[in-house]
Design a protein around this motif. Sequence first.
Motif, short mmCIF file in Angstrom:
data_model
loop_
_atom_site.label_atom_id
_atom_site.label_comp_id
_atom_site.label_asym_id
_atom_site.label_seq_id
_atom_site.Cartn_x
_atom_site.Cartn_y
_atom_site.Cartn_z
N GLN A 78 -14.81 2.29 -3.87
CA GLN A 78 -14.46 2.85 -2.57
C GLN A 78 -13.02 2.54 -2.18
O GLN A 78 -12.45 3.21 -1.31
N LYS A 79 -12.45 1.48 -2.78
CA LYS A 79 -11.07 1.06 -2.52
C LYS A 79 -10.83 0.73 -1.05
O LYS A 79 -9.88 1.19 -0.41
N ARG A 95 -7.18 3.45 3.73
CA ARG A 95 -5.90 4.13 3.85
C ARG A 95 -5.41 4.05 5.29
O ARG A 95 -6.20 3.75 6.20
N PRO A 96 -4.11 4.29 5.56
CA PRO A 96 -3.62 4.24 6.94
C PRO A 96 -4.45 5.13 7.86
O PRO A 96 -4.71 6.30 7.56
N PHE A 395 3.78 -4.50 -2.70
CA PHE A 395 3.68 -3.17 -2.12
C PHE A 395 4.11 -3.21 -0.65
O PHE A 395 3.94 -4.23 0.02
N GLU A 396 4.67 -2.11 -0.18
CA GLU A 396 5.00 -2.02 1.24
C GLU A 396 3.71 -1.84 2.03
O GLU A 396 2.94 -0.91 1.78
N ASN A 439 7.30 0.87 -6.19
CA ASN A 439 7.39 2.32 -5.98
C ASN A 439 6.04 3.01 -6.11
O ASN A 439 5.96 4.23 -6.06
N LYS A 440 4.98 2.24 -6.29
CA LYS A 440 3.65 2.84 -6.42
C LYS A 440 2.96 2.91 -5.06
O LYS A 440 3.36 2.26 -4.10
N GLU A 441 1.92 3.73 -5.00
CA GLU A 441 1.21 3.92 -3.75
C GLU A 441 0.36 2.70 -3.43
O GLU A 441 -0.09 1.97 -4.31
N TRP A 442 0.16 2.50 -2.15
CA TRP A 442 -0.67 1.40 -1.66
C TRP A 442 -2.07 1.50 -2.27
O TRP A 442 -2.73 2.52 -2.16
#
Length: 1119
Positions: A78-79, A95-96, A395-396, A439-442
């Motif tokens: 499910q992450k 996710r945001p 990660f940002e 540079n990768k996605e969260w």
Amino acid sequence: MKKFNFRKVLDGLTASSPGSASGTSTCPGGTTGVPAVGVTPRETEVQETLASENFQICKTVRHGFPYQPTALAFDPVQKIVAIGTRTGGVRILGRPGVDCYCQHDSEAAVLHLQFPINEGALVTACADDTLHLWNLRQKRPAILHSLKFNRERITFCHIPFQSKWLYVGTERGNTHVVNIESFILSGYIIMWNKAIELATKTHPGPVVHLSDSPRDEGKMLIGFESGTVVLWDLRTKKPDFRFYYDEAIHSISWHHEGKQFMCSHSDGSLTMWNLKNTAKPFQITFPHAKSQRDGKKPDPCKPILKVEYKTSRSSEPFIIFSGGLSYDKAGRRPSLTIMHGKSITVLEMDHPIVEFLTLCETPYPNEFQEPYAVVVLLEKDFIVVDLTQSHFPIFENPYPMDIHESPVTCTAYFADCPPELIPALYSVGAKHKKQGYSNKEWPVSGGTWTLGTQTYPEIIITGHADGSIKFWDGSAITLEMLYKLKTSKVFEKQKVGEGKQVAEIVEEDPYAIQMISWCPESRILCVTGISAHVILYRFSKHEATTEIVSLEVRLQNDVEDIITPEATENISPYTEPSQPITGSPRNVSPEGIKDSIPCLKVKSRPVRMPQGYQAELVIQLVWVDGEPPQQIASLALNSAYGLVAFGNSNGLAVVDFIQKTVLLSMGTIDLYGSSDPYPRQLRSPRRSKQLTADTFCMRGLSNIYSDSKKRIRTSHQSLSELSDSPVSLELERCKSPTSESRDNSFSRSRSSSVSSIDKESKETITALYFMDSYGRKNDGTLSPCLWVGTSLGVVLVISLNLPSGEEQRQSEPVMVAPSGTVLMLKGAVLTFSSVDCAGGLIHPPYEVWRDPNSMDDNEKPRKRKLVTFSPSSSQDMGDYHFAVICSEKQAKVYSLPSQNCLYAHSITESSFVLRADVVTVCNSVCLACFCANGHIMTLSLPSLRPMLDVNYLPLTDMRIARTFCFTNGGQALFLSSPTEIQRITYSQEMCENLQDMLGELFTPVETPEAQNRGFLKGLFGGSGQTFDREELFGEAAAGKASRSLAQHIPGPGSMEGMKAAAGGVVGDLARARIALDERGQRLGELEERTAAMMGSAESFSKHAHELMLKCKDKKWYQL
């Protein structure tokens, strides 16, 4: 104009309102108030559209870092991630936009979290030894079941992948099994005395680890704290192997093949064990110990609290652990170590590590794990490290986890802002963002979230103890930082060894923000700090290098209290506008009494200012005859007038920020003139000399938010805080001047019949408001005014005479004078507002934003554009609009210009109002109040009819009191903890639409297929097949557990809980709907399992056919 006849109807709430009994009181000062029930002497022509049905209170969303985190879990399919806290809270993040807060009713600390992978559920284990099962397949998670252990303490939990059985380890060393679906304890128990050898005389200690063998799910690895590890055969109910080590164990991690495992120990060592040799570990390493050449044992290091051993098909395995540093390196920060092959990388953290988890590509424990990130939960931060790059960048973080970067000292909330504001702030803030992120996605990207229907711009501003100000985009119940401003850059830094040129009154956090006043339309920002300073900023999209204008204001309460001859030369309260008040020259008398010295030193050289908010003016209060300046208690700004006003316990100051001059600097008593309603006695002249720089102390605002006891004293109630501490006594002894005067004022009677007032109890300016109004009774024309409220419940009106033209406004003086109007309320005045005769809010005039650094084609600055709002007029009435005034005890509505008190309502008798705002809800206006006893109330305008009264926050503390604020649209916020902002709504419409605005935590995702092990490997490579746990742990085989061991408690979200809560046809329908959902869910799971079995059978048939074709023409000796 269409007329409406409105009569005062209490809408059914009169009897339940605590202030309804006193609502019939008449207004003092010779004006007859309107009774709470009945008709006004002259019926007010206002139709009020708001009713009690328009209001309902509920929480919307919580932002920020979970306060005092204790546990961490991650669902790899499910992450989504879950974080437990010490106060029983659980934050679930995806996710945001996917951000959910849950709270255990017991408020017991969450010690363990476990996701049944891809099941839409979460298991929590709390410090009260209770297990809870949360249903995440709804936007507001609810507890389905709870299981309370009565005789044993829970120390570890583990749910095997694709299993419905939960393993629970206890402090006594026993292991229990719980069915997740029914949350009933199985009769299968692994007793500690059967797990260890009979010859062992000592108890092995609590269970610190439980896990299945990746090679065989019928084998369980049990780790005891003392250093004993047991591989238990679940089928035979006997141990296969026992492993003994001298050092205590903190954690265990398997190799994916199930032949080896690694332990971390209390002496900073890592041991590797092989199932073929159980006598001793085949490898012992001290990663951070000094190497000993003579073969001696390395010096012990700090404990390795957790280790994870993750394999990769394309590279060396990763060994990741926390702790283990050598003791001789004192002062080193907490660290996370990553060992990859021969390289060792130590990542130092800013805060202690609470927990970490390695994120892997596969959820199957018997496959190459392929780690790609590490989630690290710190005491005050949450970071994710990228393992796919050699330098391991982070990660940002898309979540607003840095609200508490410096303690929050004040907040401001603006709904329905100009739409261009958020892009403008974001564009200037984006250029100051940190670089060097991955540079990768969260990677925490689970759940779904869509923009709701109610989408209007919302901006939240937070002021901090270090002097910084943060602008946040709060639209659509999200939170994203737009821009950060540091007010400390306006002042010179005090160099070590330099003699002090200023007289600081705060030892720490001298720049802490106390109040924020912001005009969104003109983008002018004004803030006050704890060092009695005011800074005015203008917004510009261009860089500039300019000098910051500094003004010094001398506010002295008692003009008759002459101490030294120099005091007689003070500037009078009325000053020439063209000459800034700077007080007498800075000096320190031979006796050491400081006079006319500011608390901070403003930079005198030209300062380069980046785009964004640029300081234009700094106003500082100065020391007066050895007394430090009192903290500023009220602030008001008006961009159309070009004025800023502020007040404290000494008096009021009005500054023209266009001409950079002080217009008014007057003691509170002098504002009355001959209209002072109170007879006063003079203070002893020697009193002021007792408070010198040597004896005066003031606490920084960051201390207010520490975990110590703080209180506001009143005659009725005290706000008690988190915990008792010796620090609290020191804080009480070293109160700031404002809090001292505030305490004194609270301890006095708030009755309007006060006959005399001690001069030592200073009257503080508590509220200020600029608006176009009528300065005097029965005035015929509107004019700019400043409404002033004091801590004694007195309201004064200051008349402002502004030059008419723009050129004249730049040069001609602004005339400021008290109008003589005096109104009275009970309690300190908190807020003002203005409503027209149609019931609409009259917005104060403002200036349209223009960039101060941009030029037109003709190289001339753009002209000011002002917007004013005139009240609606009525032919039949002489009064054109209403002034709404709210104090700590009551609210009143006056008609202007007649100054008749039309309505009065006593809000509370047993407590006092902390925050009051006039806000718009459902296209109408109301007065929203938050009381010290936790009540949230709304009153209609102009009739002050009670519409909502809810005891929402029973335990109010200082942090909530300082940060609670209302805004338009039926929303409010407060700091629920030192690191979190809680947003609530008091609008029924928003409560109904809230479900559409929240994110979905669970999304239907297929579980990844297991890697094909190959036919021969599956045939000869060990028993990797699953086994039926139901046969072992079910009631038929294991029997029932003892009832005294644990108690099952149905949750409010379960079938049993619904049966208890609901009844009749509605309850039956709800139960039928849930039963159908559960049946459909089970059918879906059965279909998925059938498809998986068909795929497995097809694969087996294919491999068998290939083997047959390969061998059919060969002789037996050729095989």
